[in-house]
Design an enzyme around this catalytic site. Sequence first.
Site, PDB file in Angstrom:
ATOM      1  N   GLY A  68       0.648  -1.222  -0.100  1.00 28.96           N
ATOM      2  CA  GLY A  68       0.041  -0.014   0.055  1.00 28.96           C
ATOM      3  C   GLY A  68       0.787   1.475  -0.055  1.00 28.96           C
ATOM      4  N   GLN A 180      -8.012  -0.385   4.074  1.00 23.66           N
ATOM      5  CA  GLN A 180      -8.872  -0.899   5.289  1.00 23.66           C
ATOM      6  C   GLN A 180     -10.092  -1.023   4.756  1.00 23.66           C
ATOM      7  OE1 GLN A 180      -7.918  -1.197   8.544  1.00 23.66           O
ATOM      8  NE2 GLN A 180      -5.845  -0.448   8.147  1.00 23.66           N
ATOM      9  N   HIS A 202      -2.166  -7.769   2.460  1.00 23.93           N
ATOM     10  CA  HIS A 202      -1.994  -8.108   4.010  1.00 23.93           C
ATOM     11  C   HIS A 202      -3.218  -7.811   4.727  1.00 23.93           C
ATOM     12  CE1 HIS A 202      -0.003  -4.901   6.336  1.00 23.93           C
ATOM     13  NE2 HIS A 202       0.162  -4.522   5.233  1.00 23.93           N
ATOM     14  N   THR A 238      10.907  -6.359 -11.121  1.00 28.17           N
ATOM     15  CA  THR A 238      10.457  -7.760 -11.715  1.00 28.17           C
ATOM     16  C   THR A 238       9.056  -8.096 -10.857  1.00 28.17           C
ATOM     17  OG1 THR A 238      12.649  -8.455 -12.067  1.00 28.17           O
ATOM     18  CG2 THR A 238      10.991 -10.280 -11.495  1.00 28.17           C
ATOM     19  N   CYS A 328       2.550   1.801  11.539  1.00 27.38           N
ATOM     20  CA  CYS A 328       3.858   2.388  10.821  1.00 27.38           C
ATOM     21  C   CYS A 328       4.426   3.269  11.652  1.00 27.38           C
ATOM     22  CB  CYS A 328       3.652   3.184   9.630  1.00 27.38           C
ATOM     23  SG  CYS A 328       2.776   2.105   8.114  1.00 27.38           S
TER      24      CYS A 328
END
Length: 386
Positions: A68, A180, A202, A238, A328
Amino acid sequence: MTYLDHAATTPLRASAREAWLAASEEVGNPSSLHAAGRRARAIVEDARERIAAALGADAAEVILTSGGTEADNLAVMGIHRGRCAEDPSRRTLAVSAVEHHAVLDPARWLADRGEAELVEVPVDAAGTLDLAALAVAVGPATSLVSVMWANNEAGTVQPLADVVEAARAQGVPVHADAVQAVPYLDVHLHRSGLDALTVSAHKVGGPVGVGALLARRGLPLVPVLHGGGQQRSVRSGTLDAPGAAAFAAALDDAVAERSAERARLERLRARLLDGVRAHVPEATVSGPADPAHRLPGIVHLVVPGARAESVLFLLDAAGIAASSGSACTAGVVQSSHVAMAMGWSADDAACTLRLSLGRTSTDEDVAAVLAALPDAVARARAAAGR
């Protein structure tokens, strides 16, 4: 362990694990032309199509990212710079004051460098965007509006239809961080009227390190990463075939479960709130009361005098994982910018607690936190002399 931090990350789904393992058996760079590369590319494109179908987009509009944060940075910096390249007078960037740091920080970085005039649009006491202030902020000089679909701390669902309407009247694209929102709300790029939205694996039971920016065709988008230009010459790197496959598998399950899971979590949340109000009367429940305007699994509390780090340490010692807000910034003692934007003082904003329920949450989890929380709060307040 009692896990009540689903807004930070969610347990990996079995379907995602199985998809990752199956895809990891293939060897090949998805950009290579040989047979192994083509097989890897097929895995990526199948995942891209499934992600697009689940979120109301076309496959070509799905730009896979490392998560994100990268997707938000690409949206904010890429769209702003793309719009400025088309029209140098469009230098104003408007974001809500309660955005995740993945949006706020690149916006502030652009402003600090003199590349943008930043407007942080205020919110009310429930964390809902001030639409009148937004109307003032959006005009002929605006490059982009970025307003998150649902807040990661207070759970507030923003009035995106009104945001899109205000921006569209001025010809301004709108981006939303929907990280969220995806497990619980009808996140659909085309129906929403948005020009771009961010999602992360996740938060729906997929692996960490995979996400996507969904960006409409024709949206000006300047690369943030430079290299091989593997995706639309916008995102280099990649492609992660196993990660993409796992993301698609988790997203399919999350979308299929939305309605039932929302109802189940509303019931658990109500029980949790009843217990908090009965046993921790000094706590104030923050965010919207109306279920239509908030996520079902987030309980955001302000407990004056009980520093978040103290409460979290005591809960952890009792086997309960919770958070004070965005993961975070976990481990850094600072006041929540979301709580302060909602009108709380810096001292009270340092006393926020987020209990976030998810698909593995049970009645037993609620009982466990209600058994531990009153003592944790009392000890934290005593340590602070309250």
